[in-house]
Design a protein around this motif. Sequence first.
Motif, PDB file in Angstrom:
ATOM      1  N   HIS A  88       0.821  -1.214   0.000  1.00  0.00           N
ATOM      2  CA  HIS A  88       0.000   0.000   0.000  1.00  0.00           C
ATOM      3  C   HIS A  88       0.853   1.261   0.000  1.00  0.00           C
ATOM      4  O   HIS A  88       0.349   2.358   0.218  1.00  0.00           O
ATOM      5  CB  HIS A  88      -0.952  -0.020   1.195  1.00  0.00           C
ATOM      6  N   HIS A  89       2.143   1.086  -0.261  1.00  0.00           N
ATOM      7  CA  HIS A  89       3.065   2.213  -0.440  1.00  0.00           C
ATOM      8  C   HIS A  89       2.950   3.230   0.695  1.00  0.00           C
ATOM      9  O   HIS A  89       2.950   4.445   0.468  1.00  0.00           O
ATOM     10  CB  HIS A  89       2.806   2.897  -1.785  1.00  0.00           C
ATOM     11  N   GLN A  90       2.830   2.688   1.912  1.00  0.00           N
ATOM     12  CA  GLN A  90       2.763   3.592   3.057  1.00  0.00           C
ATOM     13  C   GLN A  90       4.093   4.317   3.247  1.00  0.00           C
ATOM     14  O   GLN A  90       4.158   5.384   3.830  1.00  0.00           O
ATOM     15  CB  GLN A  90       2.369   2.813   4.314  1.00  0.00           C
ATOM     16  N   GLU A  91       5.153   3.698   2.751  1.00  0.00           N
ATOM     17  CA  GLU A  91       6.453   4.362   2.687  1.00  0.00           C
ATOM     18  C   GLU A  91       7.017   4.051   1.305  1.00  0.00           C
ATOM     19  O   GLU A  91       6.825   2.961   0.781  1.00  0.00           O
ATOM     20  CB  GLU A  91       7.394   3.835   3.780  1.00  0.00           C
ATOM     21  N   ARG A  92       7.680   5.017   0.704  1.00  0.00           N
ATOM     22  CA  ARG A  92       8.114   4.821  -0.684  1.00  0.00           C
ATOM     23  C   ARG A  92       9.111   3.672  -0.808  1.00  0.00           C
ATOM     24  O   ARG A  92       8.996   2.817  -1.663  1.00  0.00           O
ATOM     25  CB  ARG A  92       8.735   6.124  -1.212  1.00  0.00           C
ATOM     26  N   ASP A  93      10.104   3.665   0.043  1.00  0.00           N
ATOM     27  CA  ASP A  93      11.083   2.575   0.058  1.00  0.00           C
ATOM     28  C   ASP A  93      11.053   1.949   1.447  1.00  0.00           C
ATOM     29  O   ASP A  93      11.391   2.609   2.428  1.00  0.00           O
ATOM     30  CB  ASP A  93      12.485   3.096  -0.258  1.00  0.00           C
ATOM     31  N   ILE A  94      10.641   0.722   1.517  1.00  0.00           N
ATOM     32  CA  ILE A  94      10.508   0.028   2.796  1.00  0.00           C
ATOM     33  C   ILE A  94      11.793  -0.738   3.090  1.00  0.00           C
ATOM     34  O   ILE A  94      12.289  -1.483   2.246  1.00  0.00           O
ATOM     35  CB  ILE A  94       9.325  -0.962   2.776  1.00  0.00           C
ATOM     36  N   LYS A  95      12.326  -0.549   4.284  1.00  0.00           N
ATOM     37  CA  LYS A  95      13.456  -1.357   4.718  1.00  0.00           C
ATOM     38  C   LYS A  95      12.905  -2.589   5.422  1.00  0.00           C
ATOM     39  O   LYS A  95      12.267  -2.505   6.468  1.00  0.00           O
ATOM     40  CB  LYS A  95      14.371  -0.573   5.654  1.00  0.00           C
ATOM     41  N   LEU A  96      13.131  -3.743   4.834  1.00  0.00           N
ATOM     42  CA  LEU A  96      12.554  -4.977   5.330  1.00  0.00           C
ATOM     43  C   LEU A  96      13.378  -5.580   6.466  1.00  0.00           C
ATOM     44  O   LEU A  96      14.595  -5.414   6.524  1.00  0.00           O
ATOM     45  CB  LEU A  96      12.466  -6.003   4.199  1.00  0.00           C
ATOM     46  N   SER A  97      12.680  -6.309   7.330  1.00  0.00           N
ATOM     47  CA  SER A  97      13.369  -7.118   8.334  1.00  0.00           C
ATOM     48  C   SER A  97      14.113  -8.237   7.618  1.00  0.00           C
ATOM     49  O   SER A  97      13.881  -8.519   6.435  1.00  0.00           O
ATOM     50  CB  SER A  97      12.358  -7.722   9.305  1.00  0.00           C
ATOM     51  N   GLU A  98      15.017  -8.887   8.320  1.00  0.00           N
ATOM     52  CA  GLU A  98      15.793  -9.962   7.711  1.00  0.00           C
ATOM     53  C   GLU A  98      14.902 -11.109   7.251  1.00  0.00           C
ATOM     54  O   GLU A  98      15.110 -11.682   6.169  1.00  0.00           O
ATOM     55  CB  GLU A  98      16.850 -10.466   8.705  1.00  0.00           C
ATOM     56  N   ASP A  99      13.885 -11.459   8.051  1.00  0.00           N
ATOM     57  CA  ASP A  99      12.972 -12.543   7.674  1.00  0.00           C
ATOM     58  C   ASP A  99      12.218 -12.215   6.397  1.00  0.00           C
ATOM     59  O   ASP A  99      12.155 -13.026   5.464  1.00  0.00           O
ATOM     60  CB  ASP A  99      11.969 -12.819   8.796  1.00  0.00           C
ATOM     61  N   THR A 100      11.618 -11.026   6.348  1.00  0.00           N
ATOM     62  CA  THR A 100      10.835 -10.655   5.175  1.00  0.00           C
ATOM     63  C   THR A 100      11.714 -10.584   3.940  1.00  0.00           C
ATOM     64  O   THR A 100      11.340 -11.056   2.858  1.00  0.00           O
ATOM     65  CB  THR A 100      10.130  -9.305   5.394  1.00  0.00           C
ATOM     66  N   LYS A 101      12.906 -10.019   4.101  1.00  0.00           N
ATOM     67  CA  LYS A 101      13.835  -9.960   2.968  1.00  0.00           C
ATOM     68  C   LYS A 101      14.157 -11.360   2.459  1.00  0.00           C
ATOM     69  O   LYS A 101      14.159 -11.612   1.241  1.00  0.00           O
ATOM     70  CB  LYS A 101      15.130  -9.265   3.387  1.00  0.00           C
TER      71      LYS A 101
END
Length: 353
Positions: A88-101
């Motif tokens: 939902h583009h709540q932030e333009r560039d999302i820094k992901l957690s290690e798990d999500t990445k």
Amino acid sequence: MMKKKLYIFIVIILSFLIFATYKIFVENKTIVEKDTILAMDTQISWVIYEKPSLYPLDLNAKIKTRIDELVKLLSVTDENSEIYKVNHHQERDIKLSEDTKNVVLFALQMAEKTNGALEPTIYPVLREWGFTTGKYQIPDETKIRDLLNYVDYRKVSLKENQIYLPDGMQIDLGAVAKGYIGDEIIKILKANNISSAVINLGGNVQLLGTKPNGDLWNIGLKSPNSQDYIGILRLADCAIVTSGNYERYFIGEDNKRYWHILDGKTGKPADKHINSVTIVTKQGKLGDALSTALFVMGVDEAINYWKQNKDENDAFEMILITDDKKIYITENLVDSFTLQDKYKDYHMVVITL
């Protein structure tokens, strides 16, 4: 409030039906600990067999905490999850957690390897069919074509922990998340000296070791056309993951069945005359990804894919059940599989190199 209670009830019923994909036959074995949690619209359960003196009393709590952590990161519907924020583009560039990445990276790698048969950006189309909302419908052709403009895993930018999606594109990790969660549970069990356990995540079963007495586990593989089991797999220390057209589907106004495994190229349910794909491999996340991708590919492409990846680190075995009563099984699984007598009219085809 009533709608919320109804939704929870429906999820529980669906989870029970998905859970029935397998039957795990365990006779006269002592269960040291077991538990169940509802997460990501799936009933996740585990049964641990171990000597009590070796069993840490807080193990169930550790497992539940880890599952909760991952769900809060990977859920496509939780407004507080990282994936929801990305979509939902709540932030333009999302820094992901290690798990999500790690999960996003794996999904993109498998998408590339399967030439888009696994398509993690299919979510807008999946939602339009109603598979994430329960409001089932057959989208018109124009709508599907429009949404397919936003389906292309190659347009996802992931650099280290930074992810970016073009406007209108959304990512769904449902095709790999359960397998990743199962792998993480296995890690916790091993770290706590557990050597015999069974984890069931809906259509995924992950086995740690053998039965306590050293025997193989007996896993009943569900028939695509009934509530009983087409055969028994005798295995140990592996993941068994099945995707089928009987798991989540609806009957349209045209009286045809429409299932949730969509072809990213057409935006419609993948229909290559396969009823189910079962993958046996070491990693749950790999089994998860391949059970979906090979269903989309169809028999011939799936067989070629197996042959091309036979000797790699992510090697796997498979069983394909088709709508013309054929069971395609890779050669290394033949001795582990027993067809039930009532399904002797199915023709077994052994896949060899």
